[in-house]
Design an enzyme around this catalytic site. Sequence first.
Site, PDB file in Angstrom:
ATOM      1  N   GLY A 169       0.821  -1.206   0.000  1.00 57.74           N
ATOM      2  CA  GLY A 169       0.000   0.000   0.000  1.00 57.74           C
ATOM      3  C   GLY A 169       0.856   1.257   0.000  1.00 57.74           C
ATOM      4  O   GLY A 169       0.556   2.236  -0.692  1.00 57.74           O
TER       5      GLY A 169
ATOM      6  N   ASN B   8      -7.154   3.739   9.613  1.00 52.47           N
ATOM      7  CA  ASN B   8      -6.683   2.467  10.152  1.00 52.47           C
ATOM      8  C   ASN B   8      -6.875   2.336  11.661  1.00 52.47           C
ATOM      9  O   ASN B   8      -7.086   1.253  12.182  1.00 52.47           O
ATOM     10  CB  ASN B   8      -5.204   2.257   9.794  1.00 52.47           C
ATOM     11  CG  ASN B   8      -4.366   3.492   9.969  1.00 52.47           C
ATOM     12  OD1 ASN B   8      -4.660   4.531   9.380  1.00 52.47           O
ATOM     13  ND2 ASN B   8      -3.341   3.408  10.777  1.00 52.47           N
TER      14      ASN B   8
ATOM     15  N   GLN C  71      -7.302   0.222   4.091  1.00 49.83           N
ATOM     16  CA  GLN C  71      -8.173  -0.407   5.094  1.00 49.83           C
ATOM     17  C   GLN C  71      -9.580  -0.679   4.565  1.00 49.83           C
ATOM     18  O   GLN C  71     -10.301  -1.491   5.137  1.00 49.83           O
ATOM     19  CB  GLN C  71      -8.266   0.467   6.356  1.00 49.83           C
ATOM     20  CG  GLN C  71      -6.973   0.564   7.132  1.00 49.83           C
ATOM     21  CD  GLN C  71      -6.515  -0.777   7.712  1.00 49.83           C
ATOM     22  OE1 GLN C  71      -7.281  -1.727   7.839  1.00 49.83           O
ATOM     23  NE2 GLN C  71      -5.230  -0.848   8.059  1.00 49.83           N
TER      24      GLN C  71
ATOM     25  N   SER D 151      -3.576  -2.750  -0.428  1.00 51.35           N
ATOM     26  CA  SER D 151      -2.502  -3.651  -0.054  1.00 51.35           C
ATOM     27  C   SER D 151      -3.019  -5.076   0.098  1.00 51.35           C
ATOM     28  O   SER D 151      -4.120  -5.285   0.616  1.00 51.35           O
ATOM     29  CB  SER D 151      -1.955  -3.150   1.285  1.00 51.35           C
ATOM     30  OG  SER D 151      -0.918  -3.957   1.717  1.00 51.35           O
ATOM     31  N   GLY D 152      -2.212  -6.060  -0.295  1.00 52.00           N
ATOM     32  CA  GLY D 152      -2.654  -7.448  -0.204  1.00 52.00           C
ATOM     33  C   GLY D 152      -2.805  -7.960   1.210  1.00 52.00           C
ATOM     34  O   GLY D 152      -3.772  -8.654   1.531  1.00 52.00           O
ATOM     35  N   HIS D 153      -1.864  -7.578   2.085  1.00 53.25           N
ATOM     36  CA  HIS D 153      -1.845  -8.255   3.389  1.00 53.25           C
ATOM     37  C   HIS D 153      -2.954  -7.815   4.339  1.00 53.25           C
ATOM     38  O   HIS D 153      -3.100  -8.362   5.420  1.00 53.25           O
ATOM     39  CB  HIS D 153      -0.461  -8.128   4.054  1.00 53.25           C
ATOM     40  CG  HIS D 153      -0.118  -6.783   4.600  1.00 53.25           C
ATOM     41  ND1 HIS D 153      -0.144  -6.513   5.952  1.00 53.25           N
ATOM     42  CD2 HIS D 153       0.269  -5.634   4.005  1.00 53.25           C
ATOM     43  CE1 HIS D 153       0.235  -5.264   6.155  1.00 53.25           C
ATOM     44  NE2 HIS D 153       0.491  -4.709   4.994  1.00 53.25           N
TER      45      HIS D 153
ATOM     46  N   THR E  18      10.625  -7.222 -12.844  1.00 46.03           N
ATOM     47  CA  THR E  18       9.967  -8.491 -13.186  1.00 46.03           C
ATOM     48  C   THR E  18       8.861  -8.767 -12.175  1.00 46.03           C
ATOM     49  O   THR E  18       9.059  -8.636 -10.974  1.00 46.03           O
ATOM     50  CB  THR E  18      11.007  -9.631 -13.201  1.00 46.03           C
ATOM     51  OG1 THR E  18      11.985  -9.294 -14.174  1.00 46.03           O
ATOM     52  CG2 THR E  18      10.361 -10.963 -13.553  1.00 46.03           C
TER      53      THR E  18
ATOM     54  N   CYS F  23       5.668   4.398  21.629  1.00 46.39           N
ATOM     55  CA  CYS F  23       6.747   4.820  22.502  1.00 46.39           C
ATOM     56  C   CYS F  23       7.697   5.731  21.717  1.00 46.39           C
ATOM     57  O   CYS F  23       8.373   5.290  20.799  1.00 46.39           O
ATOM     58  CB  CYS F  23       7.488   3.600  23.004  1.00 46.39           C
ATOM     59  SG  CYS F  23       8.427   3.968  24.448  1.00 46.39           S
TER      60      CYS F  23
HETATM   61  N1  PLP Z   1      -2.442   3.068   4.526  1.00 51.64           N
HETATM   62  C1  PLP Z   1      -3.144   2.619   5.563  1.00 51.64           C
HETATM   63  C2  PLP Z   1      -4.435   3.275   5.905  1.00 51.64           C
HETATM   64  C3  PLP Z   1      -2.675   1.548   6.325  1.00 51.64           C
HETATM   65  O1  PLP Z   1      -3.388   1.106   7.359  1.00 51.64           O
HETATM   66  C4  PLP Z   1      -1.444   0.952   5.969  1.00 51.64           C
HETATM   67  C5  PLP Z   1      -0.888  -0.140   6.769  1.00 51.64           C
HETATM   68  O2  PLP Z   1      -1.233  -0.327   7.914  1.00 51.64           O
HETATM   69  C6  PLP Z   1      -0.756   1.454   4.853  1.00 51.64           C
HETATM   70  C7  PLP Z   1      -1.276   2.519   4.158  1.00 51.64           C
HETATM   71  C8  PLP Z   1       0.524   0.844   4.403  1.00 51.64           C
HETATM   72  O3  PLP Z   1       0.282  -0.386   3.762  1.00 51.64           O
HETATM   73  P1  PLP Z   1       1.468  -1.398   3.512  1.00 51.64           P
HETATM   74  O4  PLP Z   1       1.808  -1.994   4.842  1.00 51.64           O
HETATM   75  O5  PLP Z   1       0.944  -2.414   2.569  1.00 51.64           O
HETATM   76  O6  PLP Z   1       2.588  -0.624   2.945  1.00 51.64           O
END
Ligand code: PLP
Length: 391
Positions: A75, A154, A182, A202-204, A240, A328
């Site tokens: 992302g 997020n 998100q 983002s994939g994860h 690639t 922190c």
């Molecule tokens: N944008 C938002 C709102 C996110 O919550 C996050 C990751 O927590 C990101 C961007 C960044 O995504 P990535 O970890 O895939 O770089």
Amino acid sequence: MANRESTVYLDNNATTRVAPEVIEAMMPFFGDRYGNPSSIYRFGGTVRRHIERAREQVAALIGASPGEIVFTSCGSEGDNMALKGFFQERGERTRIVTTAVEHPAVRNTARFLSGRGAKITELSVDNNGMLSGGVFDSIDISRDTLTSIMWANNETGVVFPIRELAGAVKARGGLFHTDAVQAAGKTVIDVKKVPVDMLAFSGHKLHAPKGVGAAYFRAGTPVKAILHGGHQEGGVRAGTENVPYIVGLGRACELAAQRISEENTRVRTLRDRLEKALLEKCAGAKLNGHPTERLPNTTNVSFENIEGEAILLHLDEAGIAASSGSACTTGSLEPSHVMTAMGIPYNYAHSSIRFSFSVYSTDEDVDRVIAVMPDIVEKLRRLSPFVDQVF
Ligand code: PLP
């Protein structure tokens, strides 16, 4: 210490488990199907067809055309492409309008560009984490302005009215980018109905692996590559292709499209049950973020006068993974920029805890949190150094 098998995982806004169906789709591309998709022979061409299939699956999740999708590594990369790509096009004329609650992927990129001559405006939010009405009234928007506003936050899950915001910007000739990291897979996104020019996800965060993402560029959007090299991804993103991960992202998007209704019914019900119990059973608990305009999977609750990190450690002891809104910094616990921007008082802001669900969350997960939280809060409050202080 609880054993790992029984971890109650409620930190899905941080990352998600990879769906078994996604792993299955990826596996052949670590094995026999290792061809380079750019190769001219069939061994490569077959692989290329799988990439194009994944592009269709990704496009379908957000109502785009496959040709408007670029595969990225995450992302953050998609956000960087949008902001830096625009800056490359407009140079020092660039003006970026964004919010005080963006993820660092946008916030720090905007700040970086400010050091290169771009003019940055950060819009403030209200106590609910929402953008106030008429937010663009006093702002100069022109063809040199890129507005970047996240689809959903997020930390709080607050969902911004992207259709109206993008419409207002477009009506004045500006470009609009949204960080949908998100939102994708949790809420319906249809770029045919919402006039954004660029979007990143983002994939994860949607049950694909870490290390792959996608960016949407509406046809005709002026964008310059930030990664130069080969001709891959239409010359916009050289390198690639990460074939197994791209195939996995495609499958994850297909699953996400099927599961959006579950996110908004079963997952939402789990979230609501936990939220209600925390607010009722834990003294000094308060919800952060808009009560209704929120992702179905996220709740963020503060527990007055208790340190969020202390709560997390106790939850961890009980085998529960969640997240806190304080970080922190130089040895002291500082509330997050999101809580600060929302004007949450310090004795609440530094105690915010985020629980974020997924389609793999269960009723038992909620029961286990409800069983331990009131005692944790009571115990920590007795020990709190803040209790006798006046804020
Ligand atoms: N944008 C938002 C709102 C996110 O919550 C996050 C990751 O927590 C990101 C961007 C960044 O995504 P990535 O970890 O895939 O770089």
